[in-house]
Design a protein around this motif. Structure first.
Motif, PDB file in Angstrom:
ATOM      1  N   PRO A  33      -8.317  -0.735   9.825  1.00 10.32           N
ATOM      2  CA  PRO A  33      -7.611   0.344   9.118  1.00 10.32           C
ATOM      3  C   PRO A  33      -6.158  -0.036   8.873  1.00 10.32           C
ATOM      4  O   PRO A  33      -5.490  -0.564   9.756  1.00 10.32           O
ATOM      5  N   LEU A  34      -5.696   0.191   7.651  1.00  5.53           N
ATOM      6  CA  LEU A  34      -4.320  -0.132   7.302  1.00  5.53           C
ATOM      7  C   LEU A  34      -3.400   1.022   7.663  1.00  5.53           C
ATOM      8  O   LEU A  34      -3.712   2.178   7.396  1.00  5.53           O
ATOM      9  N   ASP A  35      -2.281   0.700   8.281  1.00  3.95           N
ATOM     10  CA  ASP A  35      -1.261   1.687   8.651  1.00  3.95           C
ATOM     11  C   ASP A  35      -0.580   2.170   7.373  1.00  3.95           C
ATOM     12  O   ASP A  35       0.088   1.395   6.692  1.00  3.95           O
ATOM     13  N   THR A  36      -0.766   3.427   7.038  1.00  2.00           N
ATOM     14  CA  THR A  36      -0.212   3.969   5.800  1.00  2.00           C
ATOM     15  C   THR A  36       0.715   5.145   6.093  1.00  2.00           C
ATOM     16  O   THR A  36       0.651   5.761   7.156  1.00  2.00           O
ATOM     17  N   ASP A  37       1.583   5.427   5.133  1.00  4.90           N
ATOM     18  CA  ASP A  37       2.439   6.611   5.181  1.00  4.90           C
ATOM     19  C   ASP A  37       2.777   6.965   3.735  1.00  4.90           C
ATOM     20  O   ASP A  37       2.128   6.466   2.817  1.00  4.90           O
ATOM     21  N   ASP A  38       3.788   7.784   3.506  1.00  7.40           N
ATOM     22  CA  ASP A  38       4.077   8.202   2.134  1.00  7.40           C
ATOM     23  C   ASP A  38       4.644   7.076   1.271  1.00  7.40           C
ATOM     24  O   ASP A  38       4.663   7.172   0.042  1.00  7.40           O
ATOM     25  N   THR A  39       5.104   5.964   1.857  1.00  2.00           N
ATOM     26  CA  THR A  39       5.545   4.798   1.097  1.00  2.00           C
ATOM     27  C   THR A  39       4.448   3.750   1.041  1.00  2.00           C
ATOM     28  O   THR A  39       4.178   3.180  -0.002  1.00  2.00           O
ATOM     29  N   TYR A  40       3.819   3.526   2.166  1.00  2.66           N
ATOM     30  CA  TYR A  40       2.761   2.519   2.264  1.00  2.66           C
ATOM     31  C   TYR A  40       1.406   3.152   1.957  1.00  2.66           C
ATOM     32  O   TYR A  40       0.632   3.454   2.849  1.00  2.66           O
ATOM     33  N   LEU A  41       1.136   3.361   0.685  1.00  2.00           N
ATOM     34  CA  LEU A  41      -0.158   3.861   0.240  1.00  2.00           C
ATOM     35  C   LEU A  41      -0.898   2.730  -0.449  1.00  2.00           C
ATOM     36  O   LEU A  41      -0.303   1.964  -1.208  1.00  2.00           O
ATOM     37  N   VAL A  42      -2.187   2.619  -0.219  1.00  2.00           N
ATOM     38  CA  VAL A  42      -2.989   1.579  -0.861  1.00  2.00           C
ATOM     39  C   VAL A  42      -3.210   1.996  -2.309  1.00  2.00           C
ATOM     40  O   VAL A  42      -3.855   3.005  -2.570  1.00  2.00           O
ATOM     41  N   PRO A  43      -2.661   1.232  -3.279  1.00  4.90           N
ATOM     42  CA  PRO A  43      -2.708   1.658  -4.670  1.00  4.90           C
ATOM     43  C   PRO A  43      -4.001   1.354  -5.410  1.00  4.90           C
ATOM     44  O   PRO A  43      -4.206   1.845  -6.511  1.00  4.90           O
ATOM     45  N   SER A  44      -4.881   0.527  -4.846  1.00  2.29           N
ATOM     46  CA  SER A  44      -6.136   0.210  -5.531  1.00  2.29           C
ATOM     47  C   SER A  44      -7.182  -0.196  -4.503  1.00  2.29           C
ATOM     48  O   SER A  44      -6.875  -0.396  -3.335  1.00  2.29           O
ATOM     49  N   SER A  45      -8.402  -0.330  -4.971  1.00  2.00           N
ATOM     50  CA  SER A  45      -9.480  -0.685  -4.052  1.00  2.00           C
ATOM     51  C   SER A  45      -9.603  -2.199  -3.866  1.00  2.00           C
ATOM     52  O   SER A  45     -10.271  -2.649  -2.950  1.00  2.00           O
ATOM     53  N   THR A  46      -8.958  -2.975  -4.715  1.00  4.19           N
ATOM     54  CA  THR A  46      -9.038  -4.426  -4.631  1.00  4.19           C
ATOM     55  C   THR A  46      -7.663  -5.006  -4.320  1.00  4.19           C
ATOM     56  O   THR A  46      -6.712  -4.748  -5.059  1.00  4.19           O
ATOM     57  N   PRO A  47      -7.545  -5.795  -3.262  1.00  9.50           N
ATOM     58  CA  PRO A  47      -6.239  -6.380  -2.958  1.00  9.50           C
ATOM     59  C   PRO A  47      -5.842  -7.426  -3.995  1.00  9.50           C
ATOM     60  O   PRO A  47      -6.687  -8.097  -4.579  1.00  9.50           O
ATOM     61  N   ASP A  48      -4.548  -7.562  -4.204  1.00 11.74           N
ATOM     62  CA  ASP A  48      -4.018  -8.584  -5.101  1.00 11.74           C
ATOM     63  C   ASP A  48      -3.772  -9.896  -4.371  1.00 11.74           C
ATOM     64  O   ASP A  48      -3.607 -10.933  -4.997  1.00 11.74           O
ATOM     65  N   ASP A  52      -6.071 -14.854   5.877  1.00  9.66           N
ATOM     66  CA  ASP A  52      -6.369 -14.544   7.274  1.00  9.66           C
ATOM     67  C   ASP A  52      -5.247 -13.757   7.928  1.00  9.66           C
ATOM     68  O   ASP A  52      -5.467 -13.065   8.919  1.00  9.66           O
ATOM     69  N   ASN A  53      -4.028 -13.860   7.374  1.00 11.93           N
ATOM     70  CA  ASN A  53      -2.865 -13.229   7.994  1.00 11.93           C
ATOM     71  C   ASN A  53      -2.336 -11.997   7.270  1.00 11.93           C
ATOM     72  O   ASN A  53      -1.733 -11.138   7.898  1.00 11.93           O
ATOM     73  N   HIS A  54      -2.500 -11.938   5.952  1.00 14.45           N
ATOM     74  CA  HIS A  54      -1.907 -10.845   5.176  1.00 14.45           C
ATOM     75  C   HIS A  54      -2.865 -10.310   4.114  1.00 14.45           C
ATOM     76  O   HIS A  54      -3.729 -11.031   3.624  1.00 14.45           O
ATOM     77  N   ILE A  55      -2.649  -9.051   3.782  1.00 11.30           N
ATOM     78  CA  ILE A  55      -3.324  -8.420   2.658  1.00 11.30           C
ATOM     79  C   ILE A  55      -2.233  -7.728   1.843  1.00 11.30           C
ATOM     80  O   ILE A  55      -1.355  -7.061   2.409  1.00 11.30           O
ATOM     81  N   GLY A  56      -2.259  -7.951   0.525  1.00 14.68           N
ATOM     82  CA  GLY A  56      -1.190  -7.421  -0.313  1.00 14.68           C
ATOM     83  C   GLY A  56      -1.712  -6.701  -1.541  1.00 14.68           C
ATOM     84  O   GLY A  56      -2.741  -7.076  -2.107  1.00 14.68           O
ATOM     85  N   PHE A  57      -0.990  -5.660  -1.932  1.00 14.81           N
ATOM     86  CA  PHE A  57      -1.335  -4.856  -3.100  1.00 14.81           C
ATOM     87  C   PHE A  57      -0.105  -4.657  -3.973  1.00 14.81           C
ATOM     88  O   PHE A  57       1.009  -4.560  -3.461  1.00 14.81           O
ATOM     89  N   ILE A  58      -0.322  -4.559  -5.274  1.00 13.04           N
ATOM     90  CA  ILE A  58       0.745  -4.209  -6.210  1.00 13.04           C
ATOM     91  C   ILE A  58       0.532  -2.766  -6.630  1.00 13.04           C
ATOM     92  O   ILE A  58      -0.558  -2.399  -7.074  1.00 13.04           O
ATOM     93  N   ASN A  59       1.564  -1.955  -6.498  1.00 12.99           N
ATOM     94  CA  ASN A  59       1.533  -0.604  -7.040  1.00 12.99           C
ATOM     95  C   ASN A  59       2.158  -0.702  -8.431  1.00 12.99           C
ATOM     96  O   ASN A  59       3.369  -0.834  -8.565  1.00 12.99           O
ATOM     97  N   PHE A  67       2.591  -5.351   1.740  1.00  9.71           N
ATOM     98  CA  PHE A  67       1.827  -6.282   2.556  1.00  9.71           C
ATOM     99  C   PHE A  67       1.573  -5.705   3.943  1.00  9.71           C
ATOM    100  O   PHE A  67       2.451  -5.061   4.521  1.00  9.71           O
ATOM    101  N   TRP A  68       0.380  -5.960   4.438  1.00 15.13           N
ATOM    102  CA  TRP A  68      -0.027  -5.597   5.790  1.00 15.13           C
ATOM    103  C   TRP A  68      -0.497  -6.853   6.510  1.00 15.13           C
ATOM    104  O   TRP A  68      -0.914  -7.821   5.878  1.00 15.13           O
ATOM    105  N   ASN A  69      -0.477  -6.803   7.830  1.00 18.73           N
ATOM    106  CA  ASN A  69      -1.105  -7.827   8.641  1.00 18.73           C
ATOM    107  C   ASN A  69      -2.610  -7.603   8.537  1.00 18.73           C
ATOM    108  O   ASN A  69      -3.096  -6.528   8.879  1.00 18.73           O
ATOM    109  N   SER A  70      -3.348  -8.602   8.066  1.00 20.68           N
ATOM    110  CA  SER A  70      -4.784  -8.399   7.843  1.00 20.68           C
ATOM    111  C   SER A  70      -5.593  -8.391   9.131  1.00 20.68           C
ATOM    112  O   SER A  70      -6.746  -7.968   9.137  1.00 20.68           O
ATOM    113  N   GLN A  71      -5.017  -8.807  10.256  1.00 19.37           N
ATOM    114  CA  GLN A  71      -5.721  -8.776  11.536  1.00 19.37           C
ATOM    115  C   GLN A  71      -5.575  -7.427  12.243  1.00 19.37           C
ATOM    116  O   GLN A  71      -6.521  -6.942  12.858  1.00 19.37           O
ATOM    117  N   THR A  72      -4.375  -6.828  12.134  1.00 16.45           N
ATOM    118  CA  THR A  72      -4.094  -5.599  12.874  1.00 16.45           C
ATOM    119  C   THR A  72      -3.987  -4.360  11.981  1.00 16.45           C
ATOM    120  O   THR A  72      -4.086  -3.249  12.470  1.00 16.45           O
TER     121      THR A  72
END
Length: 175
Positions: A33-48, A52-59, A67-72
């Motif tokens: 689960p990604l740690d989200t708040d009112d700034t860190y919202l996942v903008p799409s269903s597919t990461p950009d 192994d270390n990071h997952i990133g999205f473009i809003n 960017f989030w840590n993809s392990q934690t």
């Protein structure tokens, strides 16, 4: 002649029990689960971007690149350099993170450039694509960090096929 032990016969008139498979029976799956708040919202269903270390999205609405840590699933960093200035991107297309150098490469769609930032959002450099001032540049759809000095870029050609090329991270020249 085909040997009899190589032929499988299935009687389609027989009733067989239904077997439901879960994805875990086929692959080793881990949900983070990604740690989200009112700034860190996942903008799409597919990461950009995904490693192994990071997952990133473009809003694309706000210009945030998250960017989030993809392990934690913990927040890693966010940058927003959307704007009309020389150190900004008008609209972010493809992104890639050089995790070793902590450099983020952002394809600036309307400028035909790749803007490079560190993970704190500080501007590092601009890589100009071929004849970008004349509007003669490829529309980069994907980038991969090949090694310390090269990116692999993909562009969709108007004729329906995809082109791939190496881009030098220092000069912006294609190889």
């Amino acid at each position: 002649n085909i040997p009899k032990d190589c032929i499988s016969i299935i009687n389609i008139e027989n009733k067989y029990p239904i077997k439901e498979l879960t994805i875990q029976e086929i692959w080793d799956v881990k949900y983070v689960p990604l740690d989200t708040d009112d700034t860190y919202l996942v903008p799409s269903s597919t990461p950009d971007y995904l490693s192994d270390n990071h997952i990133g999205f473009i809003n694309h609405v706000t210009g945030d690149i998250l960017f989030w840590n993809s392990q934690t699933g913990e927040k890693a960093f966010i940058i927003n350099r959307k704007g009309p200035g020389p150190e900004e991107y008008k609209a972010a297309g493809a992104i890639v993170l050089d995790e070793k150098k902590s450099e983020l490469y952002v394809w600036s769609i309307w400028d035909g450039t790749i803007q490079v930032y560190n993970t704190e959002g500080k501007f590092c450099k601009t890589l100009y694509m071929h004849n970008h001032k004349k509007g003669e540049f490829n529309d980069v759809t994907n980038m991969i960090n090949a090694n310390d000095s090269l990116l692999i870029c993909s562009v969709n050609n108007m004729k329906g096929y995809t082109l791939h090329f190496y881009l030098n991270k220092l000069s912006g020249n294609t190889c």
